[in-house]
Design a protein around this motif. Structure first.
Motif, short mmCIF file in Angstrom:
data_model
loop_
_atom_site.label_atom_id
_atom_site.label_comp_id
_atom_site.label_asym_id
_atom_site.label_seq_id
_atom_site.Cartn_x
_atom_site.Cartn_y
_atom_site.Cartn_z
N ILE A 195 2.12 -3.43 8.94
CA ILE A 195 3.04 -3.13 10.05
C ILE A 195 4.27 -4.02 10.00
N MET A 196 4.11 -5.24 9.51
CA MET A 196 5.29 -6.11 9.40
C MET A 196 6.23 -5.61 8.31
N LYS A 197 5.68 -5.09 7.22
CA LYS A 197 6.53 -4.49 6.19
C LYS A 197 7.23 -3.24 6.73
N LYS A 198 6.47 -2.41 7.46
CA LYS A 198 7.04 -1.20 8.01
C LYS A 198 8.17 -1.51 9.01
N SER A 199 8.02 -2.62 9.74
CA SER A 199 9.03 -3.00 10.73
C SER A 199 10.32 -3.49 10.06
N GLY A 200 10.20 -3.90 8.77
CA GLY A 200 11.35 -4.45 8.06
C GLY A 200 11.52 -5.93 8.27
N TYR A 201 10.60 -6.58 9.00
CA TYR A 201 10.75 -8.01 9.23
C TYR A 201 10.50 -8.82 7.97
N VAL A 202 9.59 -8.37 7.15
CA VAL A 202 9.32 -9.05 5.87
C VAL A 202 9.46 -8.04 4.73
#
Length: 138
Positions: free
Chosen positions: A131-138
């Motif tokens: 989910i963090m990859k999907k959010s673009g944060y990481v």
């Protein structure tokens, strides 16, 4: 054996500096989330759980980032469970005190930049990384 489905919600919370809030619980870096209560909307659940687990208030709810699923065996109910977690963008002001919900085994709460978040994801769950990859944060 049929799996029991638990609906949950949580947030990827950022502050005015663009830092992401992460919690440390049961030996892993995680994001605040929790189970949907009867009669509440998924959005209400997401905000309530973030407030309860972190002590934050006045949370601005953003868009739905995505939904993750993970399976586990619940030793308390003796059931196979699928947890369906709805993740939202959230934003708060910088000047709030963080209060870990120790009843939920939360040991630490930190505001982290993307490089620290990437490091913390090495000690996290697959669905949190996703989910963090999907959010673009990481």
């Amino acid at each position: 054996m049929q799996k029991h489905v638990i609906i949950a919600a949580g947030g990827l919370v950022t502050n005015e500096s663009g830092y992401l809030l992460m919690i440390f619980r049961r030996g892993f870096w995680d994001l605040p989330k929790g189970k949907l209560d009867e009669g509440e909307s998924i959005e209400q659940c997401a905000i309530r759980e973030v407030e309860e687990e972190t002590g934050l208030s006045n949370i601005d709810l953003g868009k739905l980032i995505g939904i993750t699923f993970h399976d586990y065996f619940d030793k308390w109910t003796n059931q196979n469970v699928t947890k369906e977690t709805h993740w939202f963008e959230m934003h708060v002001s910088n000047n709030q005190q963080l209060i870990p919900q120790t009843e939920e085994d939360i040991e630490k709460i930190e505001w982290v930049n993307s490089s620290i978040a990437k490091k913390y994801l090495q000690d996290s769950y697959t669905n949190i990384v996703d989910i963090m990859k999907k959010s673009g944060y990481v």
